[in-house]
Design a protein around this motif. Structure first.
Motif, PDB file in Angstrom:
ATOM      1  N   ARG A   9      41.729 -27.993   1.807  1.00 48.54           N
ATOM      2  CA  ARG A   9      40.703 -28.792   2.183  1.00 48.54           C
ATOM      3  C   ARG A   9      40.056 -28.353   3.456  1.00 48.54           C
ATOM      4  O   ARG A   9      40.557 -27.569   3.969  1.00 48.54           O
ATOM      5  N   VAL A  10      38.935 -28.791   3.497  1.00 57.09           N
ATOM      6  CA  VAL A  10      38.117 -28.321   4.375  1.00 57.09           C
ATOM      7  C   VAL A  10      37.314 -29.510   5.201  1.00 57.09           C
ATOM      8  O   VAL A  10      36.967 -30.342   4.694  1.00 57.09           O
ATOM      9  N   MET A  11      37.238 -29.355   6.589  1.00 55.49           N
ATOM     10  CA  MET A  11      36.585 -30.642   7.317  1.00 55.49           C
ATOM     11  C   MET A  11      35.354 -29.908   7.680  1.00 55.49           C
ATOM     12  O   MET A  11      35.397 -29.148   8.371  1.00 55.49           O
ATOM     13  N   VAL A  12      34.241 -30.657   7.392  1.00 50.17           N
ATOM     14  CA  VAL A  12      32.791 -30.462   7.721  1.00 50.17           C
ATOM     15  C   VAL A  12      32.148 -31.577   8.526  1.00 50.17           C
ATOM     16  O   VAL A  12      32.244 -32.791   7.993  1.00 50.17           O
ATOM     17  N   LYS A  13      31.552 -31.250   9.518  1.00 54.12           N
ATOM     18  CA  LYS A  13      30.663 -32.093  10.235  1.00 54.12           C
ATOM     19  C   LYS A  13      29.304 -32.493   9.358  1.00 54.12           C
ATOM     20  O   LYS A  13      28.649 -31.343   9.165  1.00 54.12           O
ATOM     21  N   LEU A  14      29.276 -33.696   9.338  1.00 49.72           N
ATOM     22  CA  LEU A  14      27.927 -33.630   8.376  1.00 49.72           C
ATOM     23  C   LEU A  14      26.450 -33.620   9.178  1.00 49.72           C
ATOM     24  O   LEU A  14      26.330 -33.805  10.526  1.00 49.72           O
ATOM     25  N   GLU A  15      25.553 -33.180   8.324  1.00 51.97           N
ATOM     26  CA  GLU A  15      24.128 -33.114   8.872  1.00 51.97           C
ATOM     27  C   GLU A  15      23.354 -34.065   8.106  1.00 51.97           C
ATOM     28  O   GLU A  15      23.207 -34.010   6.943  1.00 51.97           O
ATOM     29  N   LYS A  16      22.350 -34.674   8.811  1.00 50.50           N
ATOM     30  CA  LYS A  16      21.588 -35.543   8.199  1.00 50.50           C
ATOM     31  C   LYS A  16      20.389 -35.040   7.620  1.00 50.50           C
ATOM     32  O   LYS A  16      19.918 -33.930   8.166  1.00 50.50           O
ATOM     33  N   GLY A  17      20.158 -35.358   6.303  1.00 52.83           N
ATOM     34  CA  GLY A  17      18.861 -34.783   5.840  1.00 52.83           C
ATOM     35  C   GLY A  17      17.638 -35.268   6.211  1.00 52.83           C
ATOM     36  O   GLY A  17      17.277 -36.175   7.194  1.00 52.83           O
ATOM     37  N   GLU A  18      16.486 -34.802   6.076  1.00 53.84           N
ATOM     38  CA  GLU A  18      15.280 -35.162   6.482  1.00 53.84           C
ATOM     39  C   GLU A  18      14.878 -36.621   6.048  1.00 53.84           C
ATOM     40  O   GLU A  18      15.151 -36.967   4.811  1.00 53.84           O
ATOM     41  N   GLU A  19      14.428 -37.543   6.777  1.00 48.07           N
ATOM     42  CA  GLU A  19      14.154 -38.706   6.649  1.00 48.07           C
ATOM     43  C   GLU A  19      12.851 -39.135   6.372  1.00 48.07           C
ATOM     44  O   GLU A  19      12.200 -40.279   6.051  1.00 48.07           O
ATOM     45  N   LYS A  20      11.870 -38.088   7.012  1.00 51.64           N
ATOM     46  CA  LYS A  20      10.405 -38.430   7.025  1.00 51.64           C
ATOM     47  C   LYS A  20      10.018 -37.210   6.500  1.00 51.64           C
ATOM     48  O   LYS A  20      10.212 -36.070   6.657  1.00 51.64           O
ATOM     49  N   THR A  21       8.809 -37.167   5.724  1.00 48.32           N
ATOM     50  CA  THR A  21       8.109 -36.090   5.253  1.00 48.32           C
ATOM     51  C   THR A  21       7.120 -35.807   6.406  1.00 48.32           C
ATOM     52  O   THR A  21       7.028 -36.154   7.488  1.00 48.32           O
ATOM     53  N   ALA A  22       6.397 -34.549   6.250  1.00 51.19           N
ATOM     54  CA  ALA A  22       5.521 -34.034   7.268  1.00 51.19           C
ATOM     55  C   ALA A  22       4.346 -34.981   7.532  1.00 51.19           C
ATOM     56  O   ALA A  22       3.857 -35.132   8.832  1.00 51.19           O
ATOM     57  N   GLY A  23       3.802 -35.919   6.568  1.00 48.52           N
ATOM     58  CA  GLY A  23       3.052 -36.724   6.827  1.00 48.52           C
ATOM     59  C   GLY A  23       3.458 -38.271   7.412  1.00 48.52           C
ATOM     60  O   GLY A  23       2.656 -38.875   7.493  1.00 48.52           O
ATOM     61  N   GLY A  24       4.587 -38.260   7.703  1.00 46.92           N
ATOM     62  CA  GLY A  24       5.348 -39.414   8.195  1.00 46.92           C
ATOM     63  C   GLY A  24       5.942 -40.573   7.330  1.00 46.92           C
ATOM     64  O   GLY A  24       6.295 -41.512   7.872  1.00 46.92           O
ATOM     65  N   ILE A  25       5.815 -40.107   5.853  1.00 49.77           N
ATOM     66  CA  ILE A  25       6.340 -41.112   5.077  1.00 49.77           C
ATOM     67  C   ILE A  25       7.970 -41.124   5.181  1.00 49.77           C
ATOM     68  O   ILE A  25       8.558 -39.981   5.052  1.00 49.77           O
ATOM     69  N   ILE A  26       8.718 -42.189   5.075  1.00 48.10           N
ATOM     70  CA  ILE A  26      10.042 -42.286   5.194  1.00 48.10           C
ATOM     71  C   ILE A  26      10.589 -42.215   4.015  1.00 48.10           C
ATOM     72  O   ILE A  26      10.373 -42.847   2.957  1.00 48.10           O
ATOM     73  N   ILE A  27      11.684 -41.202   3.822  1.00 48.12           N
ATOM     74  CA  ILE A  27      12.444 -41.358   2.356  1.00 48.12           C
ATOM     75  C   ILE A  27      13.754 -41.898   2.409  1.00 48.12           C
ATOM     76  O   ILE A  27      14.454 -41.539   3.395  1.00 48.12           O
ATOM     77  N   PRO A  28      14.060 -42.988   1.545  1.00 44.97           N
ATOM     78  CA  PRO A  28      15.217 -43.473   1.669  1.00 44.97           C
ATOM     79  C   PRO A  28      16.569 -42.534   1.037  1.00 44.97           C
ATOM     80  O   PRO A  28      16.288 -41.535   0.602  1.00 44.97           O
ATOM     81  N   ASP A  29      17.636 -42.876   1.356  1.00 42.67           N
ATOM     82  CA  ASP A  29      18.764 -42.004   1.244  1.00 42.67           C
ATOM     83  C   ASP A  29      18.942 -41.801  -0.351  1.00 42.67           C
ATOM     84  O   ASP A  29      19.365 -40.731  -0.712  1.00 42.67           O
ATOM     85  N   THR A  30      18.385 -42.935  -1.265  1.00 41.73           N
ATOM     86  CA  THR A  30      18.621 -42.542  -2.479  1.00 41.73           C
ATOM     87  C   THR A  30      17.694 -41.657  -3.096  1.00 41.73           C
ATOM     88  O   THR A  30      17.958 -41.102  -4.232  1.00 41.73           O
ATOM     89  N   ALA A  31      16.731 -41.427  -2.297  1.00 44.97           N
ATOM     90  CA  ALA A  31      15.748 -40.256  -2.725  1.00 44.97           C
ATOM     91  C   ALA A  31      15.823 -38.853  -2.372  1.00 44.97           C
ATOM     92  O   ALA A  31      15.072 -38.109  -2.767  1.00 44.97           O
ATOM     93  N   GLN A  32      16.842 -38.801  -1.429  1.00 46.64           N
ATOM     94  CA  GLN A  32      16.811 -37.522  -0.778  1.00 46.64           C
ATOM     95  C   GLN A  32      17.618 -36.445  -1.954  1.00 46.64           C
ATOM     96  O   GLN A  32      18.219 -37.025  -2.833  1.00 46.64           O
ATOM     97  N   GLU A  33      17.662 -35.119  -1.372  1.00 47.46           N
ATOM     98  CA  GLU A  33      18.165 -34.220  -2.147  1.00 47.46           C
ATOM     99  C   GLU A  33      19.640 -34.498  -2.631  1.00 47.46           C
ATOM    100  O   GLU A  33      20.358 -34.998  -1.596  1.00 47.46           O
ATOM    101  N   LYS A  34      20.161 -34.117  -3.562  1.00 43.21           N
ATOM    102  CA  LYS A  34      21.652 -34.189  -3.920  1.00 43.21           C
ATOM    103  C   LYS A  34      22.469 -33.433  -3.252  1.00 43.21           C
ATOM    104  O   LYS A  34      23.601 -33.814  -3.118  1.00 43.21           O
ATOM    105  N   THR A  35      21.888 -32.249  -2.793  1.00 42.18           N
ATOM    106  CA  THR A  35      22.829 -31.403  -2.247  1.00 42.18           C
ATOM    107  C   THR A  35      22.811 -31.590  -0.564  1.00 42.18           C
ATOM    108  O   THR A  35      21.878 -32.039  -0.070  1.00 42.18           O
ATOM    109  N   GLN A  36      23.888 -31.344   0.050  1.00 42.95           N
ATOM    110  CA  GLN A  36      23.626 -31.646   1.409  1.00 42.95           C
ATOM    111  C   GLN A  36      24.346 -30.297   2.346  1.00 42.95           C
ATOM    112  O   GLN A  36      24.924 -29.572   1.332  1.00 42.95           O
TER     113      GLN A  36
END
Length: 88
Positions: A9-36
């Motif tokens: 097992r490996v312990m990884v510190k999480l990095e949050k994905g982008e929550e806004k697009t360049a145009g300022g639109i907020i992306i909900p967690d369910t619509a973000q990319e599947k890979t982290q």
């Protein structure tokens, strides 16, 4: 508190994905990319199976591992087989 993963097992510190697009639109967690991505902070003691080391940035599947909160920071404990790639 110090946590050391066991076996493969490996312990990884999480990095949050982008929550806004360049145009300022907020992306909900369910619509973000599947890979982290995250940074490896600790590795288990099975040196034959573990191919990553502390400090490396890795990519893993969104639903893999066990999420833990230690001293206010979020970490994920993954099996080595759940890690998809190392990001250089």
């Amino acid at each position: 508190m110090k946590v050391k993963p066991l076996a493969d097992r490996v312990m990884v510190k999480l990095e949050k994905g982008e929550e806004k697009t360049a145009g300022g639109i907020i992306i909900p967690d369910t619509a973000q990319e599947k890979t982290q991505t995250g940074v490896v902070v600790e590795v288990g003691d099975d040196k034959d199976v573990i191919k990553v080391k502390s400090g490396q940035k890795v990519m893993y599947d969104k639903y893999a591992g066990t999420q833990v909160k230690i001293d206010g920071a979020e970490f994920l404990i993954l099996k080595m087989s759940d890690i998809i790639a190392v990001i250089e």
